[in-house]
Design a protein around this motif. Structure first.
Motif, short mmCIF file in Angstrom:
data_model
loop_
_atom_site.label_atom_id
_atom_site.label_comp_id
_atom_site.label_asym_id
_atom_site.label_seq_id
_atom_site.Cartn_x
_atom_site.Cartn_y
_atom_site.Cartn_z
N ASP A 1 50.04 36.45 55.30
CA ASP A 1 48.66 36.09 55.65
C ASP A 1 48.52 34.63 56.08
O ASP A 1 48.51 33.73 55.23
CB ASP A 1 47.74 36.34 54.44
CG ASP A 1 47.35 37.78 54.30
OD1 ASP A 1 47.82 38.61 55.10
OD2 ASP A 1 46.57 38.10 53.38
N PRO A 2 48.37 34.38 57.37
CA PRO A 2 48.12 33.01 57.82
C PRO A 2 46.81 32.42 57.31
O PRO A 2 46.65 31.20 57.29
CB PRO A 2 48.11 33.13 59.35
CG PRO A 2 48.94 34.35 59.63
CD PRO A 2 48.61 35.29 58.50
N HIS A 3 45.83 33.26 56.91
CA HIS A 3 44.56 32.70 56.44
C HIS A 3 44.63 32.26 54.97
O HIS A 3 43.61 31.86 54.41
CB HIS A 3 43.39 33.64 56.70
CG HIS A 3 43.37 34.91 55.90
ND1 HIS A 3 42.71 36.03 56.35
CD2 HIS A 3 43.89 35.25 54.71
CE1 HIS A 3 42.83 37.00 55.46
NE2 HIS A 3 43.54 36.54 54.45
N LYS A 4 45.82 32.28 54.41
CA LYS A 4 46.01 31.69 53.08
C LYS A 4 46.64 30.31 53.26
O LYS A 4 45.98 29.40 53.75
CB LYS A 4 46.83 32.64 52.21
CG LYS A 4 46.08 33.95 51.86
CD LYS A 4 46.88 34.83 50.93
CE LYS A 4 46.07 35.98 50.39
NZ LYS A 4 45.77 37.03 51.38
N ILE B 1 36.52 30.51 39.11
CA ILE B 1 37.71 31.06 38.46
C ILE B 1 37.43 32.49 38.02
O ILE B 1 36.30 32.96 38.07
CB ILE B 1 38.13 30.22 37.23
CG1 ILE B 1 36.96 30.15 36.24
CG2 ILE B 1 38.57 28.82 37.64
CD1 ILE B 1 37.31 29.59 34.89
N SER B 2 38.49 33.15 37.54
CA SER B 2 38.35 34.50 37.00
C SER B 2 39.33 34.68 35.85
O SER B 2 40.44 34.17 35.89
CB SER B 2 38.64 35.54 38.09
OG SER B 2 38.76 36.83 37.53
N ALA B 3 38.90 35.43 34.83
CA ALA B 3 39.78 35.73 33.70
C ALA B 3 39.87 37.23 33.47
O ALA B 3 40.15 37.67 32.36
CB ALA B 3 39.27 35.02 32.44
N HIS B 4 39.66 38.01 34.50
CA HIS B 4 39.59 39.47 34.34
C HIS B 4 40.93 40.10 33.99
O HIS B 4 40.97 41.22 33.51
CB HIS B 4 39.02 40.10 35.62
CG HIS B 4 37.61 39.71 35.88
ND1 HIS B 4 36.99 39.90 37.09
CD2 HIS B 4 36.67 39.12 35.09
CE1 HIS B 4 35.74 39.45 37.04
NE2 HIS B 4 35.54 38.97 35.84
N ARG B 5 42.03 39.40 34.24
CA ARG B 5 43.34 39.96 33.92
C ARG B 5 43.80 39.59 32.50
O ARG B 5 44.90 39.93 32.10
CB ARG B 5 44.40 39.44 34.91
CG ARG B 5 44.15 39.82 36.37
CD ARG B 5 45.21 39.18 37.24
NE ARG B 5 44.99 39.44 38.65
CZ ARG B 5 44.19 38.72 39.42
NH1 ARG B 5 43.51 37.71 38.91
NH2 ARG B 5 44.04 39.01 40.70
N GLY B 6 42.97 38.87 31.79
CA GLY B 6 43.38 38.41 30.47
C GLY B 6 43.91 36.99 30.49
O GLY B 6 44.43 36.50 29.48
N ILE C 1 36.53 25.46 43.84
CA ILE C 1 37.15 26.77 44.01
C ILE C 1 38.63 26.65 43.65
O ILE C 1 39.43 26.10 44.40
CB ILE C 1 36.99 27.28 45.46
CG1 ILE C 1 35.50 27.45 45.80
CG2 ILE C 1 37.73 28.60 45.65
CD1 ILE C 1 35.23 27.92 47.21
N LEU C 2 38.97 27.18 42.48
CA LEU C 2 40.34 27.09 41.98
C LEU C 2 41.00 28.45 41.82
O LEU C 2 42.18 28.52 41.46
CB LEU C 2 40.37 26.36 40.63
CG LEU C 2 39.89 24.90 40.62
CD1 LEU C 2 40.00 24.32 39.23
CD2 LEU C 2 40.67 24.07 41.62
N GLY C 3 40.27 29.53 42.07
CA GLY C 3 40.81 30.85 41.85
C GLY C 3 40.98 31.66 43.11
O GLY C 3 41.13 32.89 43.06
N SER C 4 40.98 31.01 44.26
CA SER C 4 41.06 31.72 45.54
C SER C 4 42.38 31.44 46.24
O SER C 4 42.90 30.33 46.17
CB SER C 4 39.90 31.30 46.46
OG SER C 4 40.06 31.88 47.75
N MET C 5 42.89 32.45 46.93
CA MET C 5 44.09 32.27 47.74
C MET C 5 43.74 31.85 49.17
O MET C 5 44.63 31.75 50.02
CB MET C 5 44.93 33.55 47.76
CG MET C 5 45.68 33.79 46.48
SD MET C 5 46.68 35.28 46.58
CE MET C 5 47.79 35.04 45.20
N CYS C 6 42.48 31.63 49.43
CA CYS C 6 42.05 31.12 50.73
C CYS C 6 41.70 29.64 50.59
O CYS C 6 41.60 29.11 49.49
CB CYS C 6 40.86 31.90 51.26
SG CYS C 6 41.26 33.62 51.65
#
Length: 383
Positions: free
Chosen positions: A228-231, A350-355, A31-36
């Protein structure tokens, strides 16, 4: 179908494990695309022991309510304020909605408008729709920070407040909050800072010597902050935070809940019933790690993000969107969709939805995970 007869605990647990095998886990390093991130083991213990506490009915759990107040004060102190007013909520989305609601209620404008950067989190879209507030989008500079002059040009008599971001979701960019604060003071408008991600990064990064502008209550125009403490705080989900400079903002969104055990109880949060254990975990983690403990966590994440950005630059066909500000590294490639698809086929979250592809260097991410990702990225680009 709803079962008529119950099953054995182990049988149910085994079935649940089987059904969730497709889930990515933080300890896999994929998991490389999460802020958690995976919560700190001590925080897990707190959740387990105090899982029955409900801060929606503080008359039943008066001790937990006091602990939440102490947690809010410690977060406020981290953000440059001696005494803060707020709650531990479900996350940055609820916190941002509460800030917009407070601004709207105090402004008492017939057609309220909120000015915010184009880089703002989608939670503000929810806030606008739910609260009947028109969102006025400000343009970004070349470095992806908000254009303060454009913000000023969009202020009208209907403006109820301004939003700045301290750690944008896509790039980790920190807006020029000092300039936004001055602007807010000049026009007598409240400034809300969405530091859902940056709140648990910037204070420690600044202490480590990274040059990041002030973003919090040290600036007089800032009236509320989402954190956000859960980050990066490593508290189990859900644990967001909303902090107000003045009590009147909290009072402006409080409604009477007359049937609760505490008697005349006022609730400011969107959720009524809410987990007290998570607020206790925020308090416990701050007490356990302290400033120095969090500083060490941020040090590792910041150093690793700089190393990773440097390695990306060595790969032909890879382009950094911008140099990292916090512990977020975003890059693009040719045939981005095909590269994303191949990386996901190899199991990367991961995600590439923003370009572009965004990599968030959270505490669960190790150098060996990134080295494996870089190897797969090289292969994906050559396909």
């Amino acid at each position: 179908m709803f079962p008529e007869k119950g099953a054995d605990e182990e049988e149910v647990l085994e079935e649940l494990r089987l059904k969730t095998r497709e889930d990515l886990t933080f300890d896999s390093g994929k998991i490389l695309g999460s802020m958690c991130t995976y919560p700190h083991p001590f925080a897990v213990k707190i959740i387990t022991e105090f899982i029955d506490r409900n801060l929606g009915d503080p008359g039943l759990h008066t001790g937990s309510r006091k602990v939440e107040e102490e947690a809010i004060d410690m977060l406020a102190n981290l953000l440059g304020l001696e005494k803060g007013y707020g709650h531990i909520v479900s996350g940055g989305t609820e916190a941002n909605i509460l800030a917009v609601r407070a601004f709207r209620n105090l402004a008492d404008v017939e057609e309220p408008e909120l000015i915010l950067p184009r880089s703002a989190h989608f939670s503000f879209i929810k806030a606008g729709e739910m609260l009947g507030v028109k969102l006025v989008w400000a343009e970004l500079n070349e470095d992806y920070s908000v254009n303060v002059k454009d913000v000023e040009s969009k202020i009208t008599d209907n403006t109820i407040g301004i939003v700045g971001i301290a750690g944008t979701t896509g790039l980790g960019v920190v807006d020029d909050i000092p300039a936004l604060s001055d602007l807010a003071l000049d026009y007598n408008l409240p400034l809300h800072v969405d530091a859902a991600f940056g709140g648990f990064v910037i204070p420690f990064a600044k202490a480590l010597g990274y040059e990041i502008p002030d973003f919090d209550f040290r600036l007089k125009g800032v009236k509320s902050v989402t954190i956000d403490p859960h980050k990066m705080g490593m508290v189990p989900i859900p644990a967001g935070g909303i902090i107000f400079r003045e009590k009147r903002y909290l009072e402006a969104i409080s409604v009477l809940a007359p049937y609760l055990a505490g008697g005349k109880i006022w609730q400011a949060t969107i959720t009524g019933t809410r987990p007290g254990a998570n607020a206790l975990a925020v308090w416990a983690m701050i007490k356990h790690l302290g400033f120095n403990g969090y500083k060490e966590i941020v040090r590792k994440a910041m150093e690793l993000s700089r190393w990773f950005a440097g390695e990306l630059k060595k790969i032909p066909g890879v382009k950094l969107i911008r140099e990292p500000v916090l512990n977020i590294v975003s890059f693009s490639t040719e045939n981005l969709e095909a590269v994303e698809e191949e990386l996901k086929r190899k199991g990367w979250g991961i995600s590439a939805h923003r370009g572009y592809i965004r990599i968030v260097i959270m505490p669960h991410v190790k150098r060996e995970h990134l080295e494996a990702f870089l190897g797969d990225l090289r292969e994906a680009i050559t396909l």
